[in-house]
Scaffold this motif. Structure first.
Motif, PDB file in Angstrom:
ATOM      1  N   ALA A   1       0.820  -1.225   0.000  1.00 16.82           N
ATOM      2  CA  ALA A   1       0.000   0.000   0.000  1.00 16.82           C
ATOM      3  C   ALA A   1       0.849   1.268   0.000  1.00 16.82           C
ATOM      4  O   ALA A   1       0.313   2.373   0.092  1.00 16.82           O
ATOM      5  N   LYS A   2       2.178   1.117  -0.093  1.00 19.08           N
ATOM      6  CA  LYS A   2       3.112   2.260  -0.137  1.00 19.08           C
ATOM      7  C   LYS A   2       3.062   3.105   1.142  1.00 19.08           C
ATOM      8  O   LYS A   2       3.313   4.311   1.105  1.00 19.08           O
ATOM      9  N   LYS A   3       2.746   2.466   2.274  1.00 12.49           N
ATOM     10  CA  LYS A   3       2.627   3.190   3.539  1.00 12.49           C
ATOM     11  C   LYS A   3       3.913   3.923   3.956  1.00 12.49           C
ATOM     12  O   LYS A   3       3.834   5.028   4.525  1.00 12.49           O
ATOM     13  N   PRO A   4       5.110   3.356   3.728  1.00 11.98           N
ATOM     14  CA  PRO A   4       6.317   4.088   4.142  1.00 11.98           C
ATOM     15  C   PRO A   4       6.403   5.502   3.571  1.00 11.98           C
ATOM     16  O   PRO A   4       6.889   6.417   4.235  1.00 11.98           O
ATOM     17  N   TYR A   5       5.902   5.702   2.349  1.00 10.39           N
ATOM     18  CA  TYR A   5       5.976   7.025   1.732  1.00 10.39           C
ATOM     19  C   TYR A   5       5.060   8.016   2.434  1.00 10.39           C
ATOM     20  O   TYR A   5       5.308   9.232   2.407  1.00 10.39           O
ATOM     21  N   GLY A   6       3.994   7.505   3.069  1.00 12.26           N
ATOM     22  CA  GLY A   6       3.113   8.375   3.835  1.00 12.26           C
ATOM     23  C   GLY A   6       3.797   8.972   5.043  1.00 12.26           C
ATOM     24  O   GLY A   6       3.448  10.074   5.494  1.00 12.26           O
ATOM     25  N   TYR A   7       4.777   8.257   5.580  1.00 13.52           N
ATOM     26  CA  TYR A   7       5.584   8.769   6.685  1.00 13.52           C
ATOM     27  C   TYR A   7       6.824   9.510   6.173  1.00 13.52           C
ATOM     28  O   TYR A   7       7.206  10.558   6.706  1.00 13.52           O
ATOM     29  N   LEU A   8       7.427   8.976   5.136  1.00 15.68           N
ATOM     30  CA  LEU A   8       8.679   9.549   4.640  1.00 15.68           C
ATOM     31  C   LEU A   8       8.528  10.994   4.187  1.00 15.68           C
ATOM     32  O   LEU A   8       9.435  11.810   4.407  1.00 15.68           O
ATOM     33  N   HIS A   9       7.417  11.336   3.542  1.00 12.10           N
ATOM     34  CA  HIS A   9       7.310  12.709   3.031  1.00 12.10           C
ATOM     35  C   HIS A   9       7.342  13.715   4.187  1.00 12.10           C
ATOM     36  O   HIS A   9       7.905  14.808   4.054  1.00 12.10           O
ATOM     37  N   ILE A  10       6.777  13.340   5.333  1.00 12.15           N
ATOM     38  CA  ILE A  10       6.810  14.238   6.496  1.00 12.15           C
ATOM     39  C   ILE A  10       8.223  14.320   7.065  1.00 12.15           C
ATOM     40  O   ILE A  10       8.717  15.408   7.403  1.00 12.15           O
TER      41      ILE A  10
ATOM     42  N   LEU B   1       0.377   9.039  -3.362  1.00 13.26           N
ATOM     43  CA  LEU B   1      -0.862   9.481  -4.012  1.00 13.26           C
ATOM     44  C   LEU B   1      -1.202   8.605  -5.218  1.00 13.26           C
ATOM     45  O   LEU B   1      -2.381   8.323  -5.471  1.00 13.26           O
ATOM     46  N   VAL B   2      -0.198   8.175  -5.954  1.00 10.34           N
ATOM     47  CA  VAL B   2      -0.436   7.300  -7.110  1.00 10.34           C
ATOM     48  C   VAL B   2      -1.141   6.020  -6.659  1.00 10.34           C
ATOM     49  O   VAL B   2      -2.041   5.510  -7.341  1.00 10.34           O
ATOM     50  N   ALA B   3      -0.740   5.507  -5.500  1.00 11.47           N
ATOM     51  CA  ALA B   3      -1.359   4.289  -4.970  1.00 11.47           C
ATOM     52  C   ALA B   3      -2.714   4.556  -4.322  1.00 11.47           C
ATOM     53  O   ALA B   3      -3.535   3.648  -4.192  1.00 11.47           O
ATOM     54  N   HIS B   4      -2.951   5.819  -3.919  1.00 10.05           N
ATOM     55  CA  HIS B   4      -4.201   6.189  -3.244  1.00 10.05           C
ATOM     56  C   HIS B   4      -4.731   7.489  -3.860  1.00 10.05           C
ATOM     57  O   HIS B   4      -4.731   8.541  -3.215  1.00 10.05           O
ATOM     58  N   PRO B   5      -5.191   7.434  -5.111  1.00 12.65           N
ATOM     59  CA  PRO B   5      -5.569   8.658  -5.839  1.00 12.65           C
ATOM     60  C   PRO B   5      -6.734   9.434  -5.226  1.00 12.65           C
ATOM     61  O   PRO B   5      -6.922  10.608  -5.548  1.00 12.65           O
ATOM     62  N   ASP B   6      -7.505   8.799  -4.350  1.00 14.91           N
ATOM     63  CA  ASP B   6      -8.650   9.482  -3.738  1.00 14.91           C
ATOM     64  C   ASP B   6      -8.322  10.112  -2.388  1.00 14.91           C
ATOM     65  O   ASP B   6      -9.208  10.653  -1.725  1.00 14.91           O
TER      66      ASP B   6
END
Length: 366
Positions: free
Chosen positions: A125-134, A153-158
């Motif tokens: 689900a690309k969760k690490p990128y949700g933390y990494l950007h911060i 965002l590509v993995a979760h466009p909504d």
């Protein structure tokens, strides 16, 4: 992408886990979470980046073993296929092959096998990128933060919050929007963009070079996605063996069909539609290069995918008159792709025939 390159990916990353204790995806991910909650931003970056490396190693080992064991021709012990015993033998051989390959593969990269389901799902689900950007942003690394947010965002466009984050980063003075990338993007997406740019400039040779690679790389990417479907956690169980086996086979086919949804880009509804459009770019480019036989082949291949497409039918008539050939053979890679896709859809319709309430419309759409 290329299957043969997967082993090179592993070899090139062995240095990362050159340690006594095998690297663990579970533990590394948890260390990243802990650092994030404690606002230790550099440690957060270190551990989440490490978890991404470990997951790539894990996927490489798994893909290589499945691809290798799917391709191996085993020595047959059952000479006659009595009571379908050759099928049983084939699966026993494949099981032994995969277990042996995994043992060697994980030891070769010093990686702990069998991560827990939670962590595999988080990586998919690309969760690490949700933390990494911060974490990147807190360390004033906004270019990386923008790409990490975009990758998520590509993995979760909504996800409206992540969309707002990407917009925020694009407005920062040190961020060039044109340099924001999807860290997990497939090569065919970039090649497609390059091919369209060449097409708009009427650079036909470059268009052909890019679009031919798009077809190869897209099919390769989809095949890798399909191989990943062989991992089926939480399978449906019945006391009747045949029912259990059938349900799990249907689940596998559904997963393989959804690979087209996972990989589709922009306006395209499916891999079939995407490949048909690429073939249209190719036929126009080959025509302008005066390679009419190749242009005709591209049209014939497009008609395999979309047999009722009016433009393709008109083009087929044009090239038939131009090349003086009554019929032009289609490309073998496109023919195989279409037949496999059609047969899978037919099998799923057959499976759900008596269970219409359980039909997944996305898996059986044309």
């Amino acid at each position: 992408m290329n299957y043969q390159l997967l082993f090179l990916v592993i070899a090139g990353m062995v240095w990362y886990c050159d340690c006594i204790t095998p690297a663990s995806l579970d533990q590394t991910y948890e260390k990243g979470l802990k650092a994030y909650t404690e606002e230790r931003w550099s440690r957060c970056i270190e551990k989440f980046e490490e978890s991404l490396h470990i997951y790539r190693l894990y996927r490489s080992v798994e893909f290589n073993c499945r691809l290798k064991c799917n391709a191996v021709k085993f020595e047959r012990r059952v000479e006659e296929n009595i009571d379908d015993l050759q099928i049983y033998e084939a699966y026993f051989n494949k099981r032994n092959c995969i277990n042996s390959c995994r043992k060697t593969g994980y030891a070769g990269v010093n990686l702990k096998s069998n991560p827990e389901e939670f962590y595999i799902n988080a990586m998919q689900a690309k969760k690490p990128y949700g933390y990494l950007h911060i974490c990147y942003h807190q360390m004033n690394m906004n270019m990386k933060a923008a790409s990490a947010a975009y990758t998520y965002l590509v993995a979760h466009p909504d996800d409206e919050i992540m969309l707002a984050n990407v917009k925020f980063y694009t407005e920062q003075p040190q961020v060039d929007p044109n340099e924001i990338v999807d860290y997990e993007g497939d090569d065919y997406v970039l090649l497609y963009s390059l091919g369209k740019e060449s097409y708009e400039k009427k650079n036909w040779a470059e268009t052909v070079a890019s679009m031919e690679e798009v077809i190869k790389d897209y099919i390769s990417s989809e095949n890798i996605c399909r191989v990943e479907c062989e991992r089926q956690p939480g399978q449906e169980w019945s006391s009747e063996f045949v029912i259990t086996l059938s349900n799990n086979m249907a689940s596998l086919l559904h997963c393989r069909q959804h690979c087209q949804d996972k990989l589709k880009i922009m306006k395209y509804k499916s891999g079939v539609e995407f490949l048909a459009d690429i073939l249209n770019y190719l036929q126009i480019s080959y025509y302008n290069l005066e390679k009419n036989d190749l242009a005709a082949e591209a049209v014939a291949s497009g008609l395999v995918l979309l047999p009722e497409d009016e433009d393709m039918l008109a083009n087929d008539k044009f090239y038939t008159e131009l090349t003086k050939k009554k019929a032009t053979a289609s490309r073998s890679d496109v023919e195989y792709y279409f037949k496999r896709d059609k047969y899978e859809k037919d099998l799923l319709r057959f499976f759900h025939k008596e269970n219409k309430d359980k039909v997944d419309p996305d898996s059986t759409k044309k």
